[in-house]
Design a protein around this motif. Structure first.
Motif, PDB file in Angstrom:
ATOM      1  N   CYS A 206       5.255   1.763  -4.145  1.00  0.00           N
ATOM      2  CA  CYS A 206       4.110   2.591  -4.495  1.00  0.00           C
ATOM      3  C   CYS A 206       3.351   1.868  -5.607  1.00  0.00           C
ATOM      4  N   TYR A 232       3.715  -0.737   1.609  1.00  0.00           N
ATOM      5  CA  TYR A 232       2.912  -0.536   0.407  1.00  0.00           C
ATOM      6  C   TYR A 232       2.018   0.684   0.567  1.00  0.00           C
ATOM      7  N   GLU A 233       2.054   1.548  -0.431  1.00  0.00           N
ATOM      8  CA  GLU A 233       1.128   2.666  -0.492  1.00  0.00           C
ATOM      9  C   GLU A 233       0.462   2.666  -1.863  1.00  0.00           C
ATOM     10  N   ALA A 235      -1.678   4.705  -5.051  1.00  0.00           N
ATOM     11  CA  ALA A 235      -1.910   5.984  -5.724  1.00  0.00           C
ATOM     12  C   ALA A 235      -2.813   5.735  -6.920  1.00  0.00           C
ATOM     13  N   THR A 254       2.778  11.237 -10.810  1.00  0.00           N
ATOM     14  CA  THR A 254       2.729  10.205  -9.777  1.00  0.00           C
ATOM     15  C   THR A 254       3.997   9.360  -9.802  1.00  0.00           C
ATOM     16  N   ALA A 258       6.880   9.257  -6.787  1.00  0.00           N
ATOM     17  CA  ALA A 258       7.285   7.996  -6.157  1.00  0.00           C
ATOM     18  C   ALA A 258       8.785   7.777  -6.295  1.00  0.00           C
ATOM     19  N   LYS A 263      10.613   5.126  -3.899  1.00  0.00           N
ATOM     20  CA  LYS A 263       9.662   4.030  -3.836  1.00  0.00           C
ATOM     21  C   LYS A 263       9.815   3.123  -5.056  1.00  0.00           C
TER      22      LYS A 263
END
Length: 1046
Positions: A206, A232-233, A235, A254, A258, A263
């Motif tokens: 993340c 991969y993400e 935020a 956040t 994660a 993550k």
């Protein structure tokens, strides 16, 4: 060694000369000299407007985008660097060797600026911060989120290679690779990898992106996520309406989310906004990210050069990790830095990629027809091909200038300048300053100027109309010579939030610009800034120029036109291309060979640079600009913007100006009197309006530790910040919600007996030190102990052990500390001062210019700078002890030091001796003790790492210039210990009689005189140890050669 010296490379007279290397001048004198050396400081431009005096001195205020060239840097390059220039990657020739030295020293200077340690790598990269980000993203992708499993190569302080799996150290990478092929290593490595895999349960990365970020810290990660959405993400936390920075609660949530989803967290944070100049508490955010086992990258392109950037700032409390993992910077933004490459600083243990980011020549060990292998050095392997050698050296020189002047002094001066400009701008009704209205910020100021503002029944509807930012920039240039920048400053998401644009509004503008190309409609603002080299006269020109445009700028709308596709504005009667200069006009014979370089600028008969005179000229222009000889009102028309896009027009156009004139009774084609006129409302208004509710004390010392915004204060595009706090050992009473949720955990009850001031001391280490203290009778009732504190792991560990014993021992004794400061640029013990105050330890910094003294007093027959400094430091400590009633000096040499000294004495001198655990000096009034004589060096290293002790980085290039005898012995012992694990305990048994018997005490017991020979023998042993414990930090010192030549 070539020294960078304004005395040699400046162009001023004797009164203006300054030796930067020795810092023999005041800050004010240094700034004055530097100001004179700015290439372009006296440059002028000629306005195309019908002014009585058209020539203006250029006032450059765009340092946020790029620095300016400096004569001392350019002359040094011309005189010392370029004549010896060659490609690097070899030291066989004179030119290549010296160029390699230059570039290596530049790297060391920059690492010192950021307080890097030997565990940090510095990589020169392509184009500024963008190039550094590209390398980081490639590393991120190739290592699957900086996975460390299976990576056992570890560089030591001395450049040798340690196998992290087996604990053995090798002199070269080749020896390490040979070891890695052994069955013993493979078995150990496999065991560790299996254990690591069982612990690692990450399901991807993340990437948390600061909404205040520059585009170069956003776009690469979006492209990475596109290429591999499973791994991969992205935020982006909210922005706080209260502070205008990243909302701490949103950021914490956040991180927590994660973590709950298993993550791996990678945080990309912005050190300073390139729009507002506001900055968060870097250390507090580092601690927060590390609480969630995340990795943090800081973009300090806007911070460095203006404020101190610390790779390893002190933590708020023991056990927390406030260090940075990665830092990127743009040396080209420094004064003297244009042409420099970008910089990426990284923890070496995170650089685990098997293949470098860019492959090519210069980074390989060997290439055959079928196979190839890369070098292992973290810094060299990431700089394939022929790097920007001159640019790298220029970067080092630029950092050197700023270090010598003093970054703290620069920050203080720029803060005063910034507040003066902000105060003036806030006083004008038509100036809307972007960002918090009350804040400490870097000298970056962005603003919009209002053309007209009305009111409607709908309070939520915008009724404001602005002057276009490029129109304002053109006026400041043409009237006052002020160089500013218009646009969104490459920080779109943050800029849109600051402009008050809704998500719907943002989407509509994006579609409009993508499908029409009408970039005149792109929202933005004007950005200017202050710089420490600006004079009071410069500030007044900047202030009065902006205020004049805010008051009268609209009156010149009719004299300007715009290009709807580029968004640029220019005077109707201008012809800028007539002043253009051409590269192709350069002739080979324009100047004699080797002639001096002079700066050529256009100069008119009279140059205006005074604020009052410039304002008077601008006032006078309004009386003549719309006469028939210049611009007549019948020529005032707009370029064609289709009417369906009227709702996107946020700025006043020339026809709006004409509308105002007609409403004020002007019916002809000329006007020369604007008295009493004010802009009249147009038939349209901007679809957004600058947020003016921000009032956070960004970065101010008054902000409580851990201050945060509630969820109600956050916006989905937003940001908040924890505020700058003093360096603390224990948490502030005002804890954030994140801390209350358990982010910061107190020590468990069973560990309290092992904890002092929040620092956990391992039981084995306490036991070994306590045993040595008892065995050698080191501490007696009423002793007054002074710890020789270098700021390294050994001396800090010793201090905490003694504080622990002081707390629990029935024997009462006093503990203080002192640090010897050799007054060299590479060594900065100042962070220890507040740290010791928080510990409640009586502390002193003893300063002497040891390198200068060595030049005068060191024996030419014994040109050992380390030994000289060691003797001088002991003498200074003894003197301080006698003045302050101490009777015991505690030094941090450990068992590794003693065994190494024993082997060195045995091999080199044929004697069986080592350092003593407890002895009395010649005068009989001071005892020297070494409580760590039974402790291994690794124990102190582990304690320092686990508690994140604020170690003072050792940045002495002289100590790393060549292999040391002690280092060779260390390697030998490490390899033998790998074969015989009980080596050190065994040797300790053998040398215990030597440790226990003090030669000085033997002499006293025999009743004979203390001889110079016996004193010298004891000193030589201490010198050898203190070469590691208290390094001279002298820089790449040429003293031995100098003394020999003399």
């Amino acid at each position: 060694m070539h020294r960078f010296d304004l005395d040699k490379h400046g162009h001023g007279g004797a009164k203006e000369r300054m030796d930067i290397a020795a810092a023999k001048t005041t800050f004010e004198q240094g700034v004055a000299r530097i100001r004179q050396g700015i290439i372009g400081e006296t440059a002028t431009m000629e306005s195309t407007l019908p002014l009585s005096t058209r020539t203006r001195r250029i006032l450059y205020t765009d340092y946020t985008a790029s620095g300016r060239a400096l004569d001392v840097v350019e002359r040094y390059l011309l005189k010392d660097v370029l004549p010896l220039y060659a490609n690097t990657h070899t030291v066989s020739s004179t030119t290549a060797r010296q160029t390699t030295y230059f570039r290596s020293e530049a790297r060391s200077i920059i690492k010192h600026y950021y307080n890097c340690g030997y565990n940090d790598a510095l990589i020169f990269t392509g184009n500024g911060a963008t190039g550094a980000t590209a390398v980081f993203v490639d590393q991120l992708a190739k290592t699957n989120g900086f996975e460390q499993s299976g990576h056992f190569r570890k560089e030591t302080r001395w450049g040798s290679i340690e196998c992290a799996a087996c604990g053995v150290t090798f002199k070269t990478d080749a020896q390490f690779h040979a070891h890695a092929e052994t069955e013993a290593h493979k078995l150990k490595a496999k065991e560790l990898q299996l254990a690591s895999k069982s612990r690692s349960k990450h399901t991807g990365c993340c990437i948390v992106i600061d909404p205040m970020s520059h585009h170069s810290s956003i776009l690469p990660y979006r492209e990475l996520a596109k290429s591999s959405p499973i791994n991969y993400e992205l935020a982006m936390p909210a922005i706080s309406n209260e502070t205008g920075l990243m909302c701490l609660e949103s950021f914490t949530n956040t991180l927590k989310d994660a973590t709950d989803r298993k993550k791996k967290i990678i945080c990309v944070l912005n050190g300073t906004s390139n729009v507002t100049g506001c900055f968060p508490d870097h250390a507090a955010l580092n601690e927060l990210v590390h609480e969630y086992s995340g990795i943090v990258l800081w973009d300090h392109a806007g911070t460095a050069g203006h404020r101190i950037v610390d790779m390893h700032p002190p933590s708020s409390s023991a056990g927390k990790n406030a260090s940075c993992d990665f830092v990127i910077a743009s040396p080209h933004k420094f004064l003297g830095g244009p042409g420099s490459p970008g910089v990426l600083i990284a923890r070496k243990d995170l650089l685990t990629n098997g293949v470098p980011s860019t492959v090519g020549g210069g980074i390989v060990q060997y290439v055959s027809r079928k196979t190839h292998s890369y070098i292992d050095n973290h810094e060299d392997r990431e700089e394939a091909g022929t790097p920007n050698i001159v640019g790298s050296i220029k970067a080092g020189l630029a950092y050197h200038v700023h270090c010598t002047l003093g970054v703290a002094a620069i920050a203080k001066l720029e803060e005063t300048m910034t507040q003066k400009v902000l105060s003036a701008l806030h006083s004008h009704r038509n100036v809307e300053v972007m960002g918090p209205t009350a804040s400490t910020r870097v000298g970056i100021i962005s603003f919009n100027i209002v053309y007209h503002q009305g009111s409607t029944a709908d309070a939520s509807a915008s009724t404001v109309l602005y002057l276009h930012y490029n129109f304002v920039a053109a006026l400041l240039n043409d009237l006052f010579g002020i160089q500013v920048r218009g646009g969104c400053a490459c920080a779109g998401p943050y800029s849109q939030w600051l402009l008050g644009m809704s998500e719907k509004c943002v989407d509509e503008y994006e579609h409009l610009l993508r499908t029409t190309g009408l970039y005149i409609l792109r929202p933005g603002f004007v950005r200017t800034g202050v710089h420490f080299t600006m004079t009071e006269s410069d500030l007044q020109v900047l202030i009065h120029g902006i205020l004049w445009v805010a008051e009268h700028g609209w009156k010149l709308l009719g004299a300007y036109t715009y290009h709807e596709e580029s968004g640029e504005w220019e005077a109707r009667i201008s012809n800028h291309d007539s002043k253009r200069r051409w590269l192709s006009s350069v002739g080979l014979f324009d100047h004699p060979a080797n002639s001096a370089i002079e700066v050529s600028v256009h100069r008119g008969d009279t140059v205006l640079s005074n604020a009052a005179a410039l304002v008077a000229e601008a006032d006078a222009l309004l009386e003549v600009i719309y006469l028939s000889t210049h611009v007549t009102l019948n020529l005032v028309v707009d370029t064609a913007i289709p009417s369906e896009y009227d709702k996107f027009i946020f700025f006043a156009r020339p026809t709006d100006f004409l509308h105002t004139l007609r409403k004020n009774g002007v019916s002809g084609n000329t006007v020369s009197n604007f008295v009493g006129m004010k802009p009249v409302a147009s038939d349209h208004a901007a679809p957004f309006q600058t947020r003016l509710v921000l009032s956070g004390q960004v970065g101010s010392a008054e902000q409580p530790n851990g201050a945060h915004s509630s969820a109600d204060d956050c916006n989905v595009d937003g940001r908040a910040h924890p505020g700058k706090r003093p360096h603390q050992l224990t948490g502030n009473a005002s804890e954030s919600a994140a801390v209350e949720e358990g982010i910061s955990k107190k020590p468990r009850k069973k560990d309290l007996k092992s904890t002092i001031h929040g620092v956990m001391i391992p039981k084995s280490l306490r036991a070994a030190a306590g045993e040595a203290i008892r065995e050698y009778s080191m501490i007696n009732e009423g002793d007054r102990i002074l710890v020789g504190l270098s700021g390294g792991k050994d001396s800090l560990s010793l201090l905490f052990i003694l504080l622990m014993l002081q707390k629990v021992s029935p024997v009462k004794f006093r503990v203080g500390a002192a640090t010897v400061n050799p007054m060299t640029p590479e060594y900065d013990p100042s962070p220890l001062i507040p740290y010791m105050a928080q510990l409640g330890v009586e502390y002193a910094v003893l300063s002497q210019p040891l390198i200068e003294l060595a030049k005068e007093k060191m024996d030419a027959k014994k040109p050992s700078i380390c030994a000289f400094c060691s003797r001088m430091k002991r003498g200074m400590l003894y003197s301080h002890m006698r003045k302050n009633n101490y009777n015991v000096l505690a030094l941090g040499q450990h068992l590794d030091d003693l065994v190494e000294s024993f082997v060195m004495a045995l091999f080199r001198n044929g004697t069986m001796t080592t350092m003593k655990a407890n002895y009395t000096v010649q005068e009989g009034d001071i005892r020297v003790i070494r409580p760590l004589v039974h402790c291994r060096e690794k124990a102190m290293r582990d304690m320092a790492v686990s508690n994140n002790l604020p170690l003072i980085a050792d940045n002495c290039p002289a100590c790393f210039a060549a292999p040391k005898e002690r280092h060779r012995i260390k390697l030998l012992l490490s390899q033998q210990e790998h074969e015989f694990p009980s080596l050190f305990p065994t040797v300790l048994k053998a040398i215990k009689p030597l440790i226990a018997i003090s030669e000085t005490d033997q002499v006293r017991r025999r009743g004979t005189a203390f001889t110079q020979e016996s004193a010298a023998n004891e000193d030589s042993l201490v010198d050898a140890a203190e070469e590691i414990l208290l390094p001279c930090n002298s820089g790449a010192c040429p003293l031995p050669q100098k003394l020999t030549n003399d």
